[in-house]
Design a protein around this motif. Sequence first.
Motif, short mmCIF file in Angstrom:
data_model
loop_
_atom_site.label_atom_id
_atom_site.label_comp_id
_atom_site.label_asym_id
_atom_site.label_seq_id
_atom_site.Cartn_x
_atom_site.Cartn_y
_atom_site.Cartn_z
N ILE A 109 0.84 -1.21 0.00
CA ILE A 109 0.00 0.00 0.00
C ILE A 109 0.87 1.26 0.00
O ILE A 109 0.63 2.20 -0.75
N LYS A 113 0.78 3.77 -3.11
CA LYS A 113 0.29 5.14 -2.88
C LYS A 113 1.34 6.16 -3.31
O LYS A 113 1.01 7.22 -3.87
N GLN A 129 -3.26 1.93 -8.24
CA GLN A 129 -4.47 2.15 -7.44
C GLN A 129 -5.18 0.83 -7.16
O GLN A 129 -5.70 0.60 -6.06
N ILE A 132 -3.52 -0.92 -4.34
CA ILE A 132 -3.90 -0.36 -3.03
C ILE A 132 -5.20 -1.00 -2.55
O ILE A 132 -5.29 -1.52 -1.43
N GLY A 133 -6.22 -0.97 -3.42
CA GLY A 133 -7.50 -1.56 -3.06
C GLY A 133 -7.41 -3.05 -2.80
O GLY A 133 -8.01 -3.57 -1.84
N TYR A 136 -5.81 -3.82 0.68
CA TYR A 136 -6.79 -3.70 1.75
C TYR A 136 -7.78 -4.87 1.69
O TYR A 136 -8.19 -5.42 2.72
N TYR A 137 -8.18 -5.23 0.49
CA TYR A 137 -9.15 -6.32 0.29
C TYR A 137 -8.62 -7.64 0.86
O TYR A 137 -9.37 -8.39 1.49
N LYS A 152 -12.02 0.58 4.00
CA LYS A 152 -10.89 1.16 3.24
C LYS A 152 -10.76 0.48 1.88
O LYS A 152 -10.48 1.14 0.88
N ALA A 153 -10.93 -0.83 1.86
CA ALA A 153 -10.86 -1.56 0.60
C ALA A 153 -11.91 -1.03 -0.37
O ALA A 153 -11.63 -0.80 -1.56
N GLN A 155 -13.34 1.95 -0.40
CA GLN A 155 -12.99 3.31 -0.82
C GLN A 155 -11.94 3.29 -1.92
O GLN A 155 -12.06 4.02 -2.92
N GLU A 156 -10.92 2.47 -1.75
CA GLU A 156 -9.82 2.45 -2.72
C GLU A 156 -10.24 1.76 -4.03
O GLU A 156 -9.82 2.17 -5.11
N GLN A 159 -12.17 4.09 -6.08
CA GLN A 159 -11.28 5.03 -6.78
C GLN A 159 -10.85 4.47 -8.13
O GLN A 159 -10.74 5.22 -9.11
#
Length: 290
Positions: A109, A113, A129, A132-133, A136-137, A152-153, A155-156, A159
Amino acid sequence: MSASSGIVAALRTSVGSTGRGLVRLAALVAVVGGLAACAGDKDVMIPDDPADQLYNEGLYLMQRKSDYTAAAKKFEEVDRQHPYSDWARKALLMQAYSYYEAKEYDDSITAAKRYVSLHPGSPDAAYAQFLIGSSYYENIPDVTRDQQRTEKAMQELEQVIRRYPTSEYAVSAKKKLDVARDQLAGKEMGIGRFYLNRKDFTGAINRFKMVVTQYQTTRHVEEALMRLTEAYMALGIVQEAQTAAAVLGHNFPDSRWYQDAYKLVQSGGVEPSENKASWISKLFQGRKTG
């Protein structure tokens, strides 16, 4: 799509000419020789490794030895020793990918980022991006635990879909997003059942209402409608119970939860009947979830 497929393009362009690196190394050796002559033998400066050499060593560790952590360290060295080079840009993305494959998701991450921040216009920003997702996932906890990582997963991953809607990663992000939503819906269902068992019917209704309003496309919506039927019947709000059962039947006629809801309202001497003025009816009007 697996996370590794997105890195193919980077791998194809990874092995470049070592000419520039060798020239730079030779120049550095010459500088070091001069400095050493001035300073004596006790403080000998060691030149940086060529960027392409470090990069390809990272690829070797990743591809041949499957040592993703060691590979990530090599890519970090490219960034550290040659921070403004094109190699550093490539290495930063590979660093994020290597950490992801090593299941070191926090490090992935951080690197991804940084890539998005430094290179937002790069064709590979969508993949960064997505990493990142995805990181978190992969850390989504059990449904009984705090779901901050799940949020958070989501949200990312959103995106990815919003900023790169035509990218190949948007499709994979949507699939992961559906699973994450299902997880949050499951969390709300668990809390709702807890309230229901304690006969806190108002608290239970609020939780089940959240499932059918915010997570209507998840697999939990069928049970949520049945539990609304149960809670409303317990409170004596029969018309809302009838509506919840009727909406459940209209959208999921073959659901076992509908059979339970049907029996429940019948036990109160009524049949499922939809009140068009009910919030439940309005929510589902024009939609077919089953």
